[in-house]
Write an enzyme that holds these catalytic residues in place. Structure first.
Site, PDB file in Angstrom:
ATOM      1  CG  HIS A  40      -0.312  -0.267   2.446  1.00 59.04           C
ATOM      2  ND1 HIS A  40       0.730   0.711   3.115  1.00 59.04           N
ATOM      3  CD2 HIS A  40      -0.250  -1.390   3.248  1.00 59.04           C
ATOM      4  CE1 HIS A  40       1.160  -0.016   4.066  1.00 59.04           C
ATOM      5  NE2 HIS A  40       0.517  -1.007   4.526  1.00 59.04           N
ATOM      6  CG  HIS A  43       4.505  -1.820   2.139  1.00 64.93           C
ATOM      7  ND1 HIS A  43       2.901  -2.102   2.263  1.00 64.93           N
ATOM      8  CD2 HIS A  43       4.849  -2.325   2.980  1.00 64.93           C
ATOM      9  CE1 HIS A  43       2.800  -2.954   3.139  1.00 64.93           C
ATOM     10  NE2 HIS A  43       3.945  -3.284   3.514  1.00 64.93           N
ATOM     11  N   GLY A 154       9.524   0.564   8.875  1.00 66.04           N
ATOM     12  CA  GLY A 154       8.324   1.574   9.205  1.00 66.04           C
ATOM     13  C   GLY A 154       8.378   2.053  10.797  1.00 66.04           C
ATOM     14  CD  GLN A 160       9.235  -5.432  11.871  1.00 62.03           C
ATOM     15  OE1 GLN A 160       8.447  -6.361  11.521  1.00 62.03           O
ATOM     16  NE2 GLN A 160       9.100  -4.524  10.764  1.00 62.03           N
ATOM     17  CG  LEU A 191      -1.969   3.883   4.574  1.00 64.47           C
ATOM     18  CD1 LEU A 191      -1.093   4.260   3.526  1.00 64.47           C
ATOM     19  CD2 LEU A 191      -3.331   3.744   4.332  1.00 64.47           C
ATOM     20  NE  ARG A 194      -1.754  -8.173  10.566  1.00 68.30           N
ATOM     21  CZ  ARG A 194      -1.755  -9.384  10.542  1.00 68.30           C
ATOM     22  NH1 ARG A 194      -2.768 -10.042  10.359  1.00 68.30           N
ATOM     23  NH2 ARG A 194      -0.525 -10.224  10.750  1.00 68.30           N
TER      24      ARG A 194
END
Length: 287
Positions: A40, A43, A154, A160, A191, A194
């Site tokens: 999306h 990314h 991100g 993460q 965004l 999912r």
């Protein structure tokens, strides 16, 4: 604006290594954007920055089974390779690495695993057992295969991002990790691949997550308790939002801040809307 080009799609580790060895031999720098696909605009925003930082853009698309603790979640993760390749071509990406599970794990799940430590067992790690060990292990493999000068991750996946940066620092990996700001819908929802699983009512309710973060940010100068109370208040009354956690963590440790903490912090939250799990976060400054 970059011209549309057809990216070179490579499915094997050997092919990827050989292609990028030639790029490095020609003196070109390389940027990697690792993804699970179902791309999306969030990314694609990575690629704008990657193009500024390196000569060659590489995107990996790999739905990594070792980071999914729930087989059903793995099975339903959206796969949209044809659309992804069209979007990456329009963005000027040079190479797309699309390995199979057998290519990445020829002998089954690796016996050698990068462990995420204590932070990896908290928050997302508490709800998704072993998730971050799987993430770090596959990221380490991708970094070794592609050996980029820079890799983009991100800010939306704040835990993460923290763990990847710590792995790179702990293991002295020769790569720069570039954080990319969260991209949001017009109403504030972050965004996510999912989001497509939300029905109309759940999509409306999901807006409360970013409202809670805005409330926290607006109250941060009044301290920890007021910040948490403001965020919790914004979520009250949304029966479709089942909150998993709402915490304020220190950006240098990703552990919950002390009661008297003043300074930079990150509000993190996760919630279920039906069977869909959403996460979000917002950097703040506690007064």
């Amino acid at each position: 604006m970059r011209a549309t080009q057809k990216p070179v799609v490579i499915e094997t580790v050997r092919g990827m290594c050989e292609a990028l060895a030639a790029e490095r031999a020609a003196g070109r720098t390389i940027a990697l954007t690792p993804t699970l696909g179902a791309l999306h605009d969030g990314h694609l925003s990575h690629l704008d920055r990657a193009a500024e930082l390196a000569d060659v853009m590489v995107v990996s698309i790999f739905v990594n089974p070792t980071q999914f603790s729930d087989a059903a979640d793995l099975d339903k993760y959206p796969r949209t390779l044809e659309a992804d390749l069209l979007a990456l071509g329009a963005a000027g990406v040079h190479y797309v690495f699309v390995p199979t599970v057998e290519e990445m794990y020829p002998d089954g799940p690796t016996q050698t695993v990068v462990t995420a430590g204590r932070v990896g067992t908290l928050f997302e790690g508490a709800s998704r057992h072993g998730h971050f060990d799987g993430v770090l292990t596959v990221v380490a493999k991708l970094l070794d295969i592609i050996t980029p000068n820079v890799a983009t991750f991100g800010q939306k996946d704040a835990q993460q991002l923290f763990l990847v940066r710590r792995m790179v620092r702990d293991l002295n990996l020769p790569v720069r990790i570039e954080a990319i700001e969260t991209v949001r819908e017009a109403d504030g929802l972050a965004l996510s691949s999912r989001n497509r699983f939300l029905d109309t009512n759940q999509r409306r309710a999901a807006r409360s997550l970013s409202i809670a973060l805005e409330a926290a940010s607006s109250s941060a100068e009044r301290g920890l308790d007021a910040t948490l109370a403001a965020a919790q208040g914004a979520l009250m009354g949304e029966s479709l939002v089942q909150l998993d956690y709402l915490k304020i963590v220190h950006p240098q440790t990703f552990m919950p801040v002390d009661d008297g903490h003043h300074g930079p912090a990150i509000v993190i939250l996760a919630a279920m809307l039906g069977t869909t799990r959403l996460i979000d976060n917002e950097p703040i400054y506690l007064g």
